[in-house]
Design a protein around this motif. Structure first.
Motif, mmCIF file in Angstrom:
data_model
loop_
_atom_site.group_PDB
_atom_site.id
_atom_site.type_symbol
_atom_site.label_atom_id
_atom_site.label_comp_id
_atom_site.label_asym_id
_atom_site.label_seq_id
_atom_site.Cartn_x
_atom_site.Cartn_y
_atom_site.Cartn_z
ATOM 1 N N GLU A 167 -4.432 24.030 0.536
ATOM 2 C CA GLU A 167 -3.240 23.586 -0.195
ATOM 3 C C GLU A 167 -2.471 22.515 0.579
ATOM 4 O OE1 GLU A 167 -1.176 27.290 -2.196
ATOM 5 O OE2 GLU A 167 -2.494 27.931 -0.570
ATOM 6 N N GLY A 168 -2.326 22.735 1.886
ATOM 7 C CA GLY A 168 -1.544 21.812 2.696
ATOM 8 C C GLY A 168 -2.226 20.491 2.970
ATOM 9 N N GLU A 169 -3.489 20.361 2.590
ATOM 10 C CA GLU A 169 -4.237 19.124 2.855
ATOM 11 C C GLU A 169 -4.314 18.194 1.659
ATOM 12 O OE1 GLU A 169 -7.762 19.171 5.368
ATOM 13 O OE2 GLU A 169 -7.706 21.357 5.237
ATOM 14 N N ILE A 170 -3.817 18.639 0.517
ATOM 15 C CA ILE A 170 -4.002 17.847 -0.698
ATOM 16 C C ILE A 170 -3.225 16.533 -0.631
ATOM 17 C CG2 ILE A 170 -3.568 17.796 -3.186
ATOM 18 C CD1 ILE A 170 -4.256 20.803 -3.215
ATOM 19 N N VAL A 171 -1.964 16.580 -0.285
ATOM 20 C CA VAL A 171 -1.166 15.350 -0.185
ATOM 21 C C VAL A 171 -1.723 14.422 0.895
ATOM 22 C CG1 VAL A 171 1.103 14.432 0.439
ATOM 23 C CG2 VAL A 171 0.925 16.313 -1.216
ATOM 24 N N PRO A 172 -2.040 14.916 2.104
ATOM 25 C CA PRO A 172 -2.666 14.031 3.101
ATOM 26 C C PRO A 172 -4.015 13.462 2.648
ATOM 27 C CG PRO A 172 -1.781 15.982 4.175
ATOM 28 C CD PRO A 172 -1.684 16.223 2.708
ATOM 29 N N MET A 173 -4.796 14.239 1.897
ATOM 30 C CA MET A 173 -6.076 13.741 1.398
ATOM 31 C C MET A 173 -5.857 12.567 0.448
ATOM 32 S SD MET A 173 -9.472 14.260 1.457
ATOM 33 C CE MET A 173 -9.929 15.993 1.692
ATOM 34 N N ILE A 174 -4.860 12.669 -0.405
ATOM 35 C CA ILE A 174 -4.551 11.579 -1.337
ATOM 36 C C ILE A 174 -4.181 10.324 -0.557
ATOM 37 C CG2 ILE A 174 -2.934 10.815 -3.120
ATOM 38 C CD1 ILE A 174 -2.742 13.823 -3.963
ATOM 39 N N SER A 175 -3.318 10.470 0.429
ATOM 40 C CA SER A 175 -2.883 9.308 1.221
ATOM 41 C C SER A 175 -4.058 8.667 1.942
ATOM 42 C CB SER A 175 -1.818 9.745 2.231
ATOM 43 O OG SER A 175 -0.660 10.215 1.580
ATOM 44 N N TRP A 176 -4.908 9.492 2.558
ATOM 45 C CA TRP A 176 -6.068 8.989 3.298
ATOM 46 C C TRP A 176 -7.043 8.263 2.370
ATOM 47 C CZ3 TRP A 176 -11.184 10.900 2.690
ATOM 48 C CH2 TRP A 176 -12.113 10.363 3.587
ATOM 49 N N ALA A 177 -7.389 8.902 1.268
ATOM 50 C CA ALA A 177 -8.374 8.313 0.351
ATOM 51 C C ALA A 177 -7.853 7.025 -0.266
ATOM 52 C CB ALA A 177 -8.735 9.326 -0.726
ATOM 53 N N HIS A 178 -6.622 7.028 -0.729
ATOM 54 C CA HIS A 178 -6.067 5.831 -1.373
ATOM 55 C C HIS A 178 -5.954 4.678 -0.373
ATOM 56 C CE1 HIS A 178 -4.143 8.052 -5.057
ATOM 57 N NE2 HIS A 178 -5.461 8.134 -5.003
ATOM 58 N N ALA A 179 -5.676 4.985 0.883
ATOM 59 C CA ALA A 179 -5.608 3.933 1.892
ATOM 60 C C ALA A 179 -6.964 3.273 2.095
ATOM 61 C CB ALA A 179 -5.104 4.506 3.215
ATOM 62 N N ARG A 180 -8.041 3.995 1.750
ATOM 63 C CA ARG A 180 -9.393 3.448 1.875
ATOM 64 C C ARG A 180 -9.943 2.955 0.538
ATOM 65 N NH1 ARG A 180 -13.317 6.345 6.025
ATOM 66 N NH2 ARG A 180 -14.597 4.915 4.815
ATOM 67 N N GLY A 181 -9.104 2.915 -0.486
ATOM 68 C CA GLY A 181 -9.532 2.414 -1.786
ATOM 69 C C GLY A 181 -10.341 3.395 -2.599
ATOM 70 N N MET A 182 -10.207 4.693 -2.304
ATOM 71 C CA MET A 182 -10.963 5.723 -3.015
ATOM 72 C C MET A 182 -10.033 6.538 -3.918
ATOM 73 S SD MET A 182 -13.534 7.134 -0.001
ATOM 74 C CE MET A 182 -12.210 7.737 1.059
#
Length: 329
Positions: A167-182
């Motif tokens: 649960e706590g990784e969902i927001v960081p996952m979004i930030s990480w992926a979007h920063a890489r264009g995913m």
């Protein structure tokens, strides 16, 4: 192909193997029994089946597993199916993968015309990733994602929301992926196959997840569709897309456009129903496709209106007995 409810069926998902090199806790048991290799359709038979569907109007083919890239000589099938991209009969040839073998296969997948893939990634914490997959190596998957992007393949991250786990990784996952264009797609746990954890312990409604994400980001609904079941929003702060696949909190059956073929030639008209059609027998009985076409037509005529997925205290048993790896999700 049009089903009894007027839905055009133009998307075929093909599970080329039920085997996987991971044992994800929401997908399968740790001690899985896989099909004998002799039970699987040959790559040539899978090509013929897929090509028959393309001739009947299928515009999108997604190869899945298990893990599709563990199937021996699987690139032969991608190369053969690429002819339908070249002819214009097929719009997209793609796959869903856990990424474990992507670093090796990415350049050749791109050469076959694969332009977009889904990579399952439920955690970017190495220890948690290994606990979820029971054996996966996060660094290996990240190298695969790097290789795919370097080969010019668009990557979308699929993340299953697991209560009390990521649960706590969902927001960081979004930030990480979007920063890489995913793009990212979040998925609710589905009650398929007997597994060791209790489904109710795993199930995290995406309605709750979206409310939490909205505390961090501004979400704007989009009409964007990829042909699959996800409903997308734009994350204003990142400019990236975020999808929600919600088979339980808000099912997507009214717009279903897909059927699923297993590696043994069984066609499932619905992920959440047991009714299926045997396509292996008509495939092998004749070099002509007449019987095969008749079997496909009869199967589409039986496609149900929707699935029966439920998870609550009265419905913790799987809705269908087969594991997710049999039909590829």
């Amino acid at each position: 192909m049009v089903d009894p409810f007027g839905r055009a069926i133009y998307y075929l998902r093909v599970s080329v193997t039920d085997r996987c090199d991971f044992r994800c806790v929401y997908c399968m048991s740790e001690d899985m029994s896989f099909l004998p290799k002799g039970d699987l359709l040959t790559l040539e038979e899978l090509d013929r089946l897929c090509s028959t569907f393309v001739a009947r109007g299928t515009r999108k083919l997604r190869l899945t597993g298990g893990e599709p890239l563990v199937r021996r000589n699987i690139l032969q099938l991608f190369h053969n199916l690429a002819r339908h991209l070249d002819s214009g009969a097929l719009d997209e040839l793609t796959l869903t993968t856990n990424g474990s073998r992507l670093a090796f296969f990415a350049p050749e997948l791109a050469a076959c015309g694969v332009r977009r893939i889904n990579v399952s990634l439920d955690s970017r914490d190495p220890e948690k990733f290994k606990a979820i997959t029971r054996r996966g190596d996060l660094a290996q998957v990240l190298r695969g994602i790097d290789a795919a992007q370097s080969a010019g393949i668009d990557v979308k991250i699929n993340m299953v929301a697991l209560k009390g786990v990521n649960e706590g990784e969902i927001v960081p996952m979004i930030s990480w992926a979007h920063a890489r264009g995913m793009d990212v797609t979040l998925i609710e746990v589905m009650p398929m196959g007997a597994i060791e954890p209790d489904r109710l312990d795993q199930y995290l409604p995406l309605s709750d997840v979206r409310a939490e994400i909205a505390r961090h980001f501004t979400l704007r609904d989009l009409a964007y569709r990829t042909g699959g079941p996800a409903r997308y929003v734009e994350v204003a702060e990142t400019g990236g897309r975020l999808g929600f696949i919600t088979p339980l909190t808000h099912n997507f059956c009214e717009s279903c456009n897909r059927v699923r073929l297993t590696c043994t030639g069984t066609l499932y008209m619905c992920l959440g129903q047991n009714d299926a059609a045997d396509l292996r027998a008509p495939l092998r009985e004749s070099a002509s496709d007449d019987a095969l076409n008749a079997a496909i037509e009869e199967a589409i005529a039986r496609k149900p209106k929707g699935h029966d997925f439920m998870i609550d205290r009265a419905h913790t048993a799987p809705a269908v007995p087969r594991h997710m790896s049999v039909t590829g999700g």
